[in-house]
Design an enzyme around this catalytic site. Structure first.
Site, short mmCIF file in Angstrom:
data_model
loop_
_atom_site.label_atom_id
_atom_site.label_comp_id
_atom_site.label_asym_id
_atom_site.label_seq_id
_atom_site.Cartn_x
_atom_site.Cartn_y
_atom_site.Cartn_z
N GLN A 87 0.83 -1.21 0.00
CA GLN A 87 0.00 0.00 0.00
C GLN A 87 0.86 1.26 0.00
OE1 GLN A 87 -1.90 0.68 3.79
NE2 GLN A 87 -3.65 1.73 2.88
N SER A 91 4.25 -1.05 4.33
CA SER A 91 4.41 -2.38 4.94
C SER A 91 4.78 -3.41 3.88
CB SER A 91 3.11 -2.81 5.63
OG SER A 91 2.87 -2.00 6.74
N GLU A 123 -9.55 -1.48 5.19
CA GLU A 123 -8.37 -1.66 6.03
C GLU A 123 -8.76 -1.59 7.51
OE1 GLU A 123 -5.18 1.16 5.45
OE2 GLU A 123 -3.85 0.03 6.79
C1 LIG Z 1 3.35 -0.58 11.48
C2 LIG Z 1 2.85 0.41 10.50
C3 LIG Z 1 2.54 0.00 9.22
C4 LIG Z 1 2.10 0.92 8.27
N1 LIG Z 1 1.84 0.48 7.02
C5 LIG Z 1 1.55 1.38 6.04
C6 LIG Z 1 1.41 0.98 4.70
O1 LIG Z 1 1.51 -0.19 4.39
N2 LIG Z 1 1.16 1.89 3.76
C7 LIG Z 1 1.01 3.20 4.06
O2 LIG Z 1 0.75 3.99 3.17
N3 LIG Z 1 1.12 3.64 5.34
C8 LIG Z 1 1.39 2.76 6.34
N4 LIG Z 1 1.55 3.18 7.63
C9 LIG Z 1 1.48 4.62 7.89
C10 LIG Z 1 0.32 5.07 8.73
O3 LIG Z 1 -0.85 5.08 7.98
C11 LIG Z 1 0.68 6.47 9.25
O4 LIG Z 1 1.74 6.30 10.15
C12 LIG Z 1 -0.47 7.12 9.95
O5 LIG Z 1 -1.49 7.45 9.04
C13 LIG Z 1 -0.04 8.39 10.70
O6 LIG Z 1 0.72 9.25 9.92
P1 LIG Z 1 2.12 9.80 10.46
O7 LIG Z 1 2.93 8.62 10.81
O8 LIG Z 1 2.63 10.75 9.47
O9 LIG Z 1 1.77 10.55 11.79
P2 LIG Z 1 1.25 12.04 11.93
O10 LIG Z 1 0.10 12.25 11.03
O11 LIG Z 1 2.38 12.99 11.83
O12 LIG Z 1 0.72 11.99 13.41
C14 LIG Z 1 1.51 12.24 14.57
C15 LIG Z 1 0.57 12.40 15.76
O13 LIG Z 1 -0.26 13.54 15.51
C16 LIG Z 1 -1.60 13.18 15.62
N5 LIG Z 1 -2.42 13.93 14.67
C17 LIG Z 1 -2.18 14.16 13.37
N6 LIG Z 1 -3.18 14.83 12.80
C18 LIG Z 1 -4.09 15.03 13.77
C19 LIG Z 1 -5.36 15.66 13.83
N7 LIG Z 1 -5.94 16.20 12.75
N8 LIG Z 1 -6.01 15.67 15.00
C20 LIG Z 1 -5.45 15.12 16.11
N9 LIG Z 1 -4.27 14.52 16.13
C21 LIG Z 1 -3.61 14.47 14.98
C22 LIG Z 1 -1.64 11.71 15.29
O14 LIG Z 1 -2.80 11.08 15.80
C23 LIG Z 1 -0.35 11.22 15.93
O15 LIG Z 1 -0.59 10.98 17.28
C24 LIG Z 1 1.95 2.28 8.61
C25 LIG Z 1 2.25 2.68 9.92
C26 LIG Z 1 2.70 1.77 10.85
C27 LIG Z 1 3.00 2.25 12.22
#
Ligand SMILES: Cc1cc2nc3c(=O)[nH]c(=O)nc-3n(C[C@H](O)[C@H](O)[C@H](O)COP(=O)(O)OP(=O)(O)OC[C@H]3O[C@@H](n4cnc5c(N)ncnc54)[C@H](O)[C@@H]3O)c2cc1C
Lengths: 373, 396
Positions: free
Chosen positions: B130, B165, B248
């Site tokens: 993805q 992933s 998902e």
């Molecule tokens: C093990 C694992 C597997 C994954 N696999 C995939 C994959 O296969 N493909 C893929 O595309 N992605 C994948 N992801 C990514 C995942 O979808 C993102 O990590 C997730 O959407 C959060 O984005 P970020 O890491 O940029 O965190 P951020 O968006 O930067 O968030 C950081 C913190 O800020 C908070 N935050 C952000 N925006 C808001 C808001 N509007 N209101 C309140 N709080 C907020 C979040 O809740 C979090 O606590 C994976 C993540 C993990 C951990």
């Protein structure tokens, strides 16, 4: 399909919701409180509830009831919880009906149940003695006296005890708990009405050498503990339903306030700190609803997981009502602290309902015990 | 016998006959089968089991037969799941092709896309990953920048995906790409299928706090993608993206159900082993209360899933309940592992080597892995935003 309402239950729910909204909004509870009403609930309202058949949901048909069951009665309880209606539903339609129906002799049943169903007879369970729910530690003594008994001791937190016609007294007969039916007018019975924080009804009752005949014994001598366990589970499940209604109402009102109240030029519901807490409340209300439905269904079906499910439901109802009551006041700000606003009534009721028939720790422990740990 | 009863009996018999005994044991995370050209088989039975199930289409029980699916009704699929659970059968195949891309292709794909991509997913021949998240586009997914420019019959794609992933084990990647940078961010996104055998697609594994490397950052440099790999309309990818996220989240929201129910040692049983028992009860009263509190919430949640299922079965439209599943299930799963570590005491603190048994090491690693549950697929905070907006109607 225990987790969706039957057609009949849905009809009961709808008519109960309409009934309480119309006939006993929270302003009625306020009136009872402010006028220091000696009864503490509306007898006229209770008569109407009886007419609708709700008092007979746990009473067999041969005694004038419908034996519709606890899942049905829970719909009424939940609706009553939405408007914080004071009534003898719990003391009489649940506990009284359940105890007398399951344990009563033929004579006791025909004496009490028809009058209970018509709303004329109010019952109260005199159980608690200490500072918290303890159904298995009974000190009040019943001593054999000729063919009958003499009761001495004190009961506390007797729901509707100030107004009940018949008291069901849990007494210690030396080798266990025995239940007695005692007319509240019996000589030696002294009742002190309690003024409770939720404006609902309870009493402390002293028994000073109260004489009763052998025919006052309800169920087998020293067989009271088991009878109580079952009846209390009905009461806990019904109360959990009432609490679910109250929690849901406090939650709905709070969400509405989040949309209406403006600060910084916007609705306060646009602030994420409040949004997230509201969303968490939503989740808790929903899982509590599932727990209550499972518990009442298990009781109606006589499932042997009923006790565990009831404790699960009461524990969740305790936590969720506590949460919604307190968050309700907090999210209303200053106005939530005023007596004039109704949201505070929910927090007050929550404290009392939580303590009634087992707080969260009590039910967590009981749940663990029934699951074998 | 009713049709369903017959189906149950036949299914049971078939499973007993065809599911190899080693595939009826607890499946550790590293023995999950996701297929693909780079698949590594830890045991031969994994491949046998996959092939037998795929031949019946039961790796994708409800997909149409014409693509190689099982063609089962929802009721039949539930029976298959129940019988598999009852026998302790492992899932023969898992992955994003089955759980996310397939359902989306069935809804939005062209007939040609379905014919091309669904059969190899069902047989476990092609593994998908993805490509949603980017370094600057996480929760704010729609701000993604990976650029795709349509040049005649091809898109030219350049960008940088992250947290992908299993990208390093995958054959194809479904990507969200920006096809129009001049309009509002949601209106310039497209959904594109990209073959990872192109040398311009380079996944680089990233190590997790649990020690495993399950995700990658994925660089995409000057990759030419046939225009026919666009799913749905150009610049209309956001709708598809959101639908895929629903699939998902439904998957993640189902955490802890399935096989675990049969094999995992209940927390309370572990507690008796680790802190002892008095009169049949966990010796430590405060630990007991903590476990009971967890079990009560977990069971209330399972009852809520059942309620939603019964409502759906009774033909009621999907209510607001489903919105809470991902949030509640993942928070519970984290709490479950915290409770297990509380129970294990010192024994829950091992990383590897002597002094700890395999089970203890596994649980410690899983405890860390579970932290991702409330992040991946949309964080808990994002789920709460969704509930507040969609269910409660609170204003932006
Ligand atoms: C093990 C694992 C597997 C994954 N696999 C995939 C994959 O296969 N493909 C893929 O595309 N992605 C994948 N992801 C990514 C995942 O979808 C993102 O990590 C997730 O959407 C959060 O984005 P970020 O890491 O940029 O965190 P951020 O968006 O930067 O968030 C950081 C913190 O800020 C908070 N935050 C952000 N925006 C808001 C808001 N509007 N209101 C309140 N709080 C907020 C979040 O809740 C979090 O606590 C994976 C993540 C993990 C951990």
């Amino acid at each position: 399909m225990a987790m969706i309402l039957t057609e009949e239950a849905r009809m009961v729910r709808d008519s109960a919701l309409g009934f309480f909204r119309e006939r006993s909004p929270i302003t009625e509870l306020r009136k009872l409180r402010d006028s220091n009403d000696p009864v503490g609930f509306s007898r006229a309202l209770w008569a109407q509830m009886a007419e609708l058949g709700w008092t007979g949901f746990l009473v067999p048909e041969e005694y004038g009831g419908s034996a519709f069951g606890i899942a049905g009665l829970a719909q009424v309880m939940e609706a009553a919880g939405r408007t914080l209606t004071a009534s003898p539903l719990l003391s009489t339609a649940l506990l009284g009906a359940c105890l007398v129906s399951t344990a009563g002799s033929e004579a006791q049943k025909s004496d009490i149940l028809p009058a209970l169903v018509t709303g004329e007879r109010i019952l109260a369970l005199a159980l608690e003695e200490g500072t918290r729910h303890a159904p298995h530690s009974i000190a009040l003594k019943a001593q054999k006296d000729g063919a009958g008994y003499r009761l001495s001791g004190r009961k506390t937190f007797v729901l509707d005890g100030h107004i009940a016609d018949t008291l069901i007294v849990a007494a210690n007969t030396g080798g266990g708990t025995t239940l007695f039916l005692v007319p509240s007018t019996a000589s030696g019975v002294a009742r002190t009405r309690l003024s409770m924080v939720d404006s609902r009804n309870a009493a402390n009752i002293a028994f000073d050498n109260v004489a009763v005949g052998a025919d006052a014994v309800l169920g087998p001598v020293e067989g009271g503990a088991a009878i109580l366990d079952t009846a209390l589970d009905y009461a806990r499940a019904g109360l959990a339903a009432e609490m679910l209604g109250s929690a849901n109402e406090a939650f709905d009102r709070t969400v509405q306030y989040l949309k209406d109240r403006k600060q910084f030029g916007v609705a306060i519901g646009s602030f994420q700190a409040l949004k997230h807490r509201a969303a968490q409340m939503f989740c808790e209300v929903e899982v509590t609803r599932s727990a209550v439905m499972a518990a009442t269904a298990a009781l109606d079906q006589g499932g042997n997981d009923a006790a565990a499910l009831v404790s699960l439901a009461k524990a969740k109802a305790n936590q969720t009502f506590f949460l919604c009551g307190n968050e309700g006041v907090q999210m209303h700000g200053g106005i939530g602290m005023t007596d004039e606003h109704e949201i505070g009534f929910f927090t007050k009721r929550a404290r009392v309902a939580i303590a009634t028939f087992g707080d969260t720790v009590f039910h967590q422990d009981r749940f663990a015990h029934s699951m074998g740990y | 016998m009713t049709d369903l009863a017959t189906f149950r009996a036949e299914t049971r018999a078939w499973l007993e006959e065809n599911c190899p005994p080693p595939m009826r044991t607890w499946m550790p995370e590293d023995e999950q089968v996701a297929g693909g050209k780079k698949a590594v088989w830890k045991r031969p039975e994994q491949k046998i089991w996959l092939d037998r199930m795929a031949a019946k289409g039961w790796t994708a029980p409800t997909w149409p037969k014409k693509y190689g699916g099982g063609g089962l009704s929802n009721d039949e699929a539930l029976i298959l799941e129940e019988e598999m659970q009852d026998l302790g059968c492992r899932a023969p195949l898992r992955g994003m092709g089955l759980s996310m891309l397939g359902p989306v292709l069935l809804e939005y794909g062209t007939e040609e896309q379905r014919q091309t991509h669904l059969p190899p997913i069902i047989k476990g021949e092609i593994r998908w990953c993805q490509g949603y998240s980017e370094p600057e586009a996480g929760s704010d997914l729609a701000s993604l920048r990976t650029r795709a420019v349509l040049q005649g019959e091809h898109f030219l794609v350049n960008g940088h995906k992250i947290w992908t992933s299993n990208a390093h084990h995958s054959d194809w990647i479904f990507c969200l790409v920006r096809t129009d940078p001049t309009v509002k961010k949601h209106d310039g996104i497209s959904f594109l299928l990209i073959d990872m055998s192109d040398p311009g697609v380079r996944p680089r594994p990233i190590r997790l706090i649990s020690g495993a490397s399950v995700f990658c950052e994925t660089f995409i440099e000057n990759v030419r993608v046939p225009a026919g790999n666009l799913v749905g309309e150009l610049n209309k990818g956001w709708t598809i993206a959101k639908r895929l996220l629903e699939h998902e989240r439904k998957g993640i929201g189902g955490i802890g159900a399935r096989q675990a129910a049969k094999f995992e040692t209940p927390v309370e049983q572990r507690a008796k082993q680790y802190v002892g028992e008095v009169d049949g009860r966990i010796a430590d009263a405060s630990l007991r209360e903590k476990i009971a509190a967890y079990n009560i919430d977990a069971q209330a949640f399972q009852l809520t899933r059942r309620r939603a299922a019964e409502e759906a079965e009774a033909g009621q439209p999907p209510g607001p309940l489903s919105a809470m599943f991902k949030y509640y299930a993942t928070e519970l799963n984290k709490r479950r592992y915290e409770t297990i570590l509380d129970v294990e005491g010192f024994q829950g603190l091992g990383w590897e080597g002597d002094g700890f048994n395999d089970d203890e090491i596994r649980l410690t690693r899983e405890w860390l892995r579970a932290k991702a549950n409330t992040i991946e697929g949309g964080t808990s905070e994002v789920q709460l935003n969704i509930i507040a907006k969609r269910v409660l109607g609170l204003p932006d």
